[in-house]
Design a protein around this motif. Structure first.
Motif, PDB file in Angstrom:
ATOM      1  N   PHE A 132      40.544  60.059  44.436  1.00  0.00           N
ATOM      2  CA  PHE A 132      40.926  61.055  45.442  1.00  0.00           C
ATOM      3  C   PHE A 132      42.406  60.916  45.782  1.00  0.00           C
ATOM      4  O   PHE A 132      42.939  59.815  45.824  1.00  0.00           O
ATOM      5  CB  PHE A 132      40.112  60.872  46.726  1.00  0.00           C
ATOM      6  N   LYS A 133      43.031  62.047  46.043  1.00  0.00           N
ATOM      7  CA  LYS A 133      44.437  62.047  46.436  1.00  0.00           C
ATOM      8  C   LYS A 133      44.683  63.281  47.296  1.00  0.00           C
ATOM      9  O   LYS A 133      44.531  64.405  46.838  1.00  0.00           O
ATOM     10  CB  LYS A 133      45.330  62.083  45.192  1.00  0.00           C
ATOM     11  N   GLY A 134      45.033  63.080  48.537  1.00  0.00           N
ATOM     12  CA  GLY A 134      45.270  64.193  49.448  1.00  0.00           C
ATOM     13  C   GLY A 134      44.015  64.598  50.203  1.00  0.00           C
ATOM     14  O   GLY A 134      42.943  64.005  50.028  1.00  0.00           O
ATOM     15  N   ARG A 135      44.153  65.604  51.028  1.00  0.00           N
ATOM     16  CA  ARG A 135      43.053  66.054  51.885  1.00  0.00           C
ATOM     17  C   ARG A 135      42.957  67.578  51.857  1.00  0.00           C
ATOM     18  O   ARG A 135      43.925  68.273  51.594  1.00  0.00           O
ATOM     19  CB  ARG A 135      43.263  65.596  53.321  1.00  0.00           C
ATOM     20  N   ILE A 136      41.770  68.061  52.170  1.00  0.00           N
ATOM     21  CA  ILE A 136      41.520  69.498  52.277  1.00  0.00           C
ATOM     22  C   ILE A 136      40.525  69.700  53.420  1.00  0.00           C
ATOM     23  O   ILE A 136      39.663  68.849  53.653  1.00  0.00           O
ATOM     24  CB  ILE A 136      40.997  70.075  50.946  1.00  0.00           C
ATOM     25  N   ALA A 137      40.654  70.807  54.129  1.00  0.00           N
ATOM     26  CA  ALA A 137      39.758  71.075  55.257  1.00  0.00           C
ATOM     27  C   ALA A 137      38.692  72.094  54.870  1.00  0.00           C
ATOM     28  O   ALA A 137      38.916  72.956  54.028  1.00  0.00           O
ATOM     29  CB  ALA A 137      40.565  71.592  56.448  1.00  0.00           C
TER      30      ALA A 137
END
Length: 197
Positions: A132-137
């Motif tokens: 995983f790398k980064g975020r999302i809503a």
């Protein structure tokens, strides 16, 4: 902006500001979007003021994004495919369905089923081996319609408000999460970890 509504005084201030024509944004900690309305009523907000001053309530959760450097596609088990189909219902379009090979396409036609291609991160140096790398809503937007307004006036429980909102087309958190899974932005496990209701 009202930083956070924690008490009746702040709730009253936000409602009064909205009634004078201002667009007011605020945060409120609840378990669901529908839970915000009874919570405001518990803080002493008047039902008629609440019904006329709120446009929508947005619930959100943050998920980890699949690392683009080590993302691999795979065909999920049929039970996962059926769960996604059941959860999404009419939100599922042909664009979301990917058949990976001619052999699978033939098999799907024989069985009357479709197969999705999903993605997961294998882990690499760029994501620290996590995949995983980064975020999302993911979001759930509860629009305060005429029906929802009547439920507020009746002091309906959050479950009834949620049920009515879904009938009127509200997308649930799990559904928005599954759509992002089909877009290969996050994994099915991540959505289930964060958004299972």
């Amino acid at each position: 902006m009202v930083g956070e509504i924690r008490d009746g005084e702040t709730a009253d201030l936000a409602i009064q500001a909205s009634l004078t024509g201002h667009l007011v944004f605020s945060t409120l900690h609840t378990n669901s979007a529908a839970g915000a309305l009874p919570r405001l009523l518990d803080m002493g907000a008047e039902t008629f003021l609440l019904a006329s001053s709120i446009n929508c309530v947005v619930a959100q959760r943050v998920l980890r994004k699949i690392c683009p450097d080590c993302r691999v596609e795979y065909n999920p088990p049929q039970v996962v495919v059926e769960d996604i189909k059941h959860a999404l219902g009419n939100l599922l379009t042909e664009e979301h369905i990917k058949l990976s090979s001619e052999e699978e396409k033939d098999l799907a036609e024989v069985e009357g089923k479709s197969t999705f291609k999903l993605a997961k991160g294998e882990g690499c140096d760029k994501c620290g081996g996590s995949g995983f790398k980064g975020r999302i809503a993911i979001f759930k937007v509860l629009a305060v319609t005429e029906k929802i307004g009547r439920l507020i006036l009746e002091r309906a429980p959050s479950g009834k408000i949620e049920e009515t909102a879904v009938e009127e087309g509200m997308v649930k958190l799990i559904q928005d999460g599954y759509l992002k899974v089909l877009e290969k932005l996050t994994s099915i496990e991540e959505v289930l970890r964060v958004a299972k209701e």
